[in-house]
Design an enzyme around this catalytic site. Structure first.
Site, PDB file in Angstrom:
ATOM      1  CG  ASN A   1      -1.398  10.002  -4.372  1.00 44.69           C
ATOM      2  OD1 ASN A   1      -2.413   9.703  -3.743  1.00 44.69           O
ATOM      3  ND2 ASN A   1      -0.582   9.081  -4.877  1.00 44.69           N
TER       4      ASN A   1
ATOM      5  CE  LYS B   1       1.923   5.761   0.959  1.00 49.51           C
ATOM      6  NZ  LYS B   1       1.234   5.365  -0.297  1.00 49.51           N
ATOM      7  CG  ASN B   2       1.173  13.636   4.173  1.00 43.00           C
ATOM      8  OD1 ASN B   2       0.653  13.024   3.236  1.00 43.00           O
ATOM      9  ND2 ASN B   2       2.124  14.548   3.984  1.00 43.00           N
ATOM     10  NE  ARG B   3      -0.889   9.574  -0.806  1.00 47.81           N
ATOM     11  CZ  ARG B   3       0.424   9.669  -0.962  1.00 47.81           C
ATOM     12  NH1 ARG B   3       1.063  10.731  -0.505  1.00 47.81           N
ATOM     13  NH2 ARG B   3       1.109   8.724  -1.574  1.00 47.81           N
TER      14      ARG B   3
ATOM     15  CB  THR C   1      -2.462   6.565  -1.855  1.00 50.88           C
ATOM     16  OG1 THR C   1      -1.613   5.452  -2.143  1.00 50.88           O
ATOM     17  CG2 THR C   1      -2.597   6.699  -0.349  1.00 50.88           C
TER      18      THR C   1
END
Length: 566
Positions: free
Chosen positions: A99, A171-173, A78
């Protein structure tokens, strides 16, 4: 230091894009980058006949649909995918190699966007959306580890800070990395509360429109309900596979392997478990879309002649795919629902920005491997293996080079084995020789296709080894380990994966993703030439009339914007 100060420094030192010129042709008022997390490249064609009007059909009929789009690097996860699409360059350049990775100087694993010197706004709970999210969310979040500017940074620099940049994801990323260093807003879901949060890297409090959205408690409306199939008029088994497949996991929080999937438990004392079930369902995507519609209006995105950027990453597809696999009825269902998500998004853009006044790029951060159990039923060589277990590697190195006061293995993270230079020195051996010995031993283990050492990757992989070159594009020396272990196609590591599936290989099922460009000035049609999703950064920059991010290596596909070729 707030974003406004960062913008001035970043624009002055890294991005030297000229301002928009008066004689430029008409540009879209808003450019939109959409990721569907773990949306494999074959899904658009595989289920084309089941999509409704106005969503994916509209994109692929009226936009440029690149059917042969592949990531050019090996470790397809991701964070790497989101960063690569937004910067236009691979991990070897932008540094987001996974990640998480092991940081030798700190002696611990670090998260790609984790930043202890910042804090979450509002303050986060101890729980996370899933185990992966928990790792880097103890403190705040920032894009500090991203070593190259993104399309968000390019737009900010190219418009003198006037163009707005908003990044949203569960998602934060997924929110942080595409938006870059200088966005106006970046928000993601807190897995302990179901609310959207940010970091004080960006601001000290959430925007009023986010606070208002959070008061609605959108995520909590499925208590006591079930996730049913979206369509009652089609044969799910014929289009995907049986409802109960060997190797599937049970989803999250007691959802079970077969439809209907409950959102249990409903006891508010176990709220994080319920929210994990919500996240691992199509309805997480619906919540994100609701927030995106709110953002377009509240931030007046596309309301003036200075182009703005909206990045959206729909994460629920990934959680569902991990649990049930790409040949499941659950993945078919979330894909059909994603089609309706796209229709709603396009309708909102038509209404709020105006038809012909925006440009949208849709892609994905990676694909996914079929369940090994399903692959074997289809006649493939497939298995769950654990060739690089830490204890096994340590035992081999002790036998080969002798036991020392410190361990030979520092860490194993993703496909990388990190070995101790200190231990090699104490044993009186050269570190490169240890790496080579381990690589040769691992090549003989069940399920291993190839291994690559730090020395080989640093020296340069021969042109004849296409897979090795993909590994090299994932290799950022300061963050990667000493031996890269590549499993055979359709093999998965069983170290943490007894059921379900994952991604992260250079094989086609992981690298193949969609790339569709729709909107102002685009020449429509189905395109068969091989491209990389990393071209999105140049495409969005061209559309917005700004210079691409400085690290971008992939240009606009020939003929995308007309007969001139660009």
């Amino acid at each position: 230091m707030r974003v406004t100060t960062r913008l001035a420094l970043f624009a002055a030192t890294i991005l030297t894009s000229p301002p928009l010129m008066a004689d430029e042709p008409a540009k879209p008022k808003l450019v939109v980058l959409v990721y569907f997390d773990q949306f494999r490249g074959d899904y658009l064609a595989r289920w084309k006949g089941e999509f409704g009007e106005g969503g994916f059909k509209r994109l692929t009929a009226d936009g440029a649909w690149f059917t042969n789009c592949h990531y050019p690097y090996a470790y397809t996860v991701t964070a790497a995918g989101h960063s690569s699409v937004a910067t236009g360059c691979p991990p070897v350049d932008h540094g987001i190699v996974g990640n998480d990775w092991y940081e030798r100087a700190a002696g611990k694993s670090v998260n790609c966007v984790g930043a202890d010197r910042y804090y979450q706004v509002p303050a986060r709970t101890k729980e996370g959306a899933d185990e992966d999210e928990k790792k880097g969310a103890k403190g705040g979040v920032s894009p500090d580890r991203l070593m190259k500017p993104t399309i968000g940074d390019a737009l900010k620099a190219g418009t003198g800070g006037k163009g707005k940049v908003v990044g949203l994801s569960l998602k934060n990323r997924g929110a942080t990395l595409p938006a870059g260093k200088t966005p106006d807003a970046a928000y993601w879901m807190d897995g302990g509360t179901g609310q959207f949060v940010t970091s004080n890297y960006y601001r000290d409090g959430v925007h009023p429109w986010v606070a208002e959205f959070n008061r609605r408690k959108f995520a909590e409306q499925w208590h006591g309900k079930t996730w049913e199939r979206f369509r009652a008029d089609i044969d799910y088994a014929k289009l995907s596979g049986p409802d109960d497949i060997s190797g599937e996991s049970r989803g999250a929080a007691g959802q079970g392997r077969v439809f209907p999937h409950p959102f249990e438990p409903t006891d508010m004392k176990t709220k994080p478990a319920y929210l994990n079930a919500f996240y691992t369902s199509p309805f997480g995507n619906e919540m994100l879309l609701e927030l995106a519609e709110k953002a377009i209006t509240a931030e007046s995105l596309g309301a003036d002649d200075v182009p703005d950027l909206l990045t959206l990453s729909f994460s629920s597809n990934d959680a569902i795919g991990h649990a049930w696999g790409p040949d499941s009825q659950e993945v078919l269902d979330v894909t059909l629902r994603s089609d309706r998500i796209m229709k709603r998004l396009l309708d909102a853009l038509d209404t709020k920005v105006g038809k012909g006044k925006y440009l949208l790029v849709m892609s994905a951060d990676h694909g996914v491997c079929p369940l090994p159990e399903m692959s074997r039923k289809q006649g493939r060589d497939a298995a769950r293996v654990q060739p690089a277990a830490s204890a096994k590697v340590e035992a081999f190195l002790v036998e080969k080079f002798g036991k020392q006061s410190s361990k030979w293995v520092e860490a194993i993270s993703g496909p990388w084995v990190y070995l101790s230079d200190k231990t090699a020195k104490a044993a009186g051996v050269i570190s490169a020789d240890v790496h080579q010995a381990l690589a040769e031993w691992l090549q003989k283990q069940d399920g291993v296709s190839a291994t690559y050492t730090r020395k080989a990757l640093t020296a340069g992989i021969p042109d004849t080894d296409a897979t090795g070159q993909m590994v090299a594009r994932s290799f950022y020396p300061e963050r990667c380990g000493d031996v890269y272990v590549l499993l055979k196609p359709y093999y998965l590591s069983s170290a943490t994966l007894g059921t379900g599936t994952t991604h992260g290989s250079p094989w086609e099922y992981d690298t193949h993703v969609p790339l569709v460009v729709y909107g102002t000035g685009v020449t429509p049609g189905v395109r068969a030439e091989r491209v990389a999703p990393l071209a999105a950064a140049a495409v969005l920059s061209k559309a917005a009339g700004v210079t691409p991010p400085s690290g971008s290596k992939y240009g606009v596909p020939e003929g995308l914007f007309g007969a001139s070729g660009k």
